[in-house]
Design an enzyme around this catalytic site. Sequence first.
Site, short mmCIF file in Angstrom:
data_model
loop_
_atom_site.label_atom_id
_atom_site.label_comp_id
_atom_site.label_asym_id
_atom_site.label_seq_id
_atom_site.Cartn_x
_atom_site.Cartn_y
_atom_site.Cartn_z
N CYS A 97 45.21 26.35 32.87
CA CYS A 97 43.93 26.71 33.46
C CYS A 97 43.56 25.63 34.48
CB CYS A 97 42.87 26.77 32.35
SG CYS A 97 41.20 27.05 32.97
N CYS A 118 44.26 29.85 40.13
CA CYS A 118 43.69 30.28 38.85
C CYS A 118 44.82 31.05 38.19
CB CYS A 118 42.48 31.18 39.05
SG CYS A 118 41.95 32.01 37.53
N1 DGL Z 1 42.55 30.86 34.19
C1 DGL Z 1 41.57 29.91 34.60
C2 DGL Z 1 42.07 29.03 35.75
O1 DGL Z 1 43.26 28.86 35.93
C3 DGL Z 1 40.18 30.34 34.92
C4 DGL Z 1 39.46 31.56 34.61
C5 DGL Z 1 38.03 31.29 34.15
O2 DGL Z 1 37.11 31.15 34.97
O3 DGL Z 1 37.88 31.18 32.94
O4 DGL Z 1 41.29 28.46 36.45
#
Ligand code: DGL
Length: 288
Positions: free
Chosen positions: A91, A205
């Site tokens: 993330c 993301c």
């Molecule tokens: N998957 C997460 C990232 O790589 C973010 C998504 C969210 O806002 O929770 O930033």
Amino acid sequence: MRVDLLAGTAYNPAVMPAPVPTILVFDSGLGGLTVFSEVLKARPDARFVYAADDAAFPYGRLSEEALVARVLTVMERLAVLHRPDLAVIACNTASTLVLPHLRRRFPFPFVGTVPAIKPAAEITRSGVVTVLATPGTVARDYTRGLVAAYASGCRVNLVGSTKLAAYAEAELEGRPVPDADLAAELAPCFVEEGGRRTDVVALACTHYPLLLPRLKALAPWPVAWIDPAPAIARRVVHLLGGPVPGHEEGDEESLAVFTAGRGLNEALRTALQIKGLPAVTIEDWPLK
Ligand code: DGL
């Protein structure tokens, strides 16, 4: 404070087969699955725990203080329950903020996911690159620092989408979003000025590569899309080594853990199973 985990059974190489590591892959939701798939390819022998903190999804809207506190709280619980040998923070929104805190508090190594600004600057020919992220990642000092360090010669277009991560979740839950909605989120990524136009989009993301075939189809012109997942898998192998001989894929039952499990329907369970996560547990860890 540092969390001390109980030591496992002592490993005696004379009488026991070499142990396989437990790898924890952590995200706010389903986006980390794009990273999990690559790490699974690189270490098919490992035991995986995929943790989705969906009770706090989306992380992109949380204040920095709230996000640090939340990730530390959830990681403490996961560490005690699953005793990982390594954790991948799949993330960008969390990694660009929380990694130093995690590394101080836990005894196992962390691999983070941060915007691929350096690779984007290296491959652009037009000098116009887009970083498509969450509003949280776009606002981080860390992200601005990467731009200053590696892409000062480029025009870097930072786009913080408020909706795409949720669209990616909906897609995996069997509720695809209409083209027009996706195209509206994509539009700010494509810049044309002074005869130059965007030729690289870094997907910063981990949710966004879930939508890649649709994003490619909706793009107003072809660009190079950067998904950092293969580089993260290489980093995991660098730290843990390659597969342990004698262990086959699927020997170890891997597990998906949700902190709320709100979107867990049949379509999602099937998608998780196909991706290599047949077992699912729900912990009730609400965001306070
Ligand atoms: N998957 C997460 C990232 O790589 C973010 C998504 C969210 O806002 O929770 O930033």
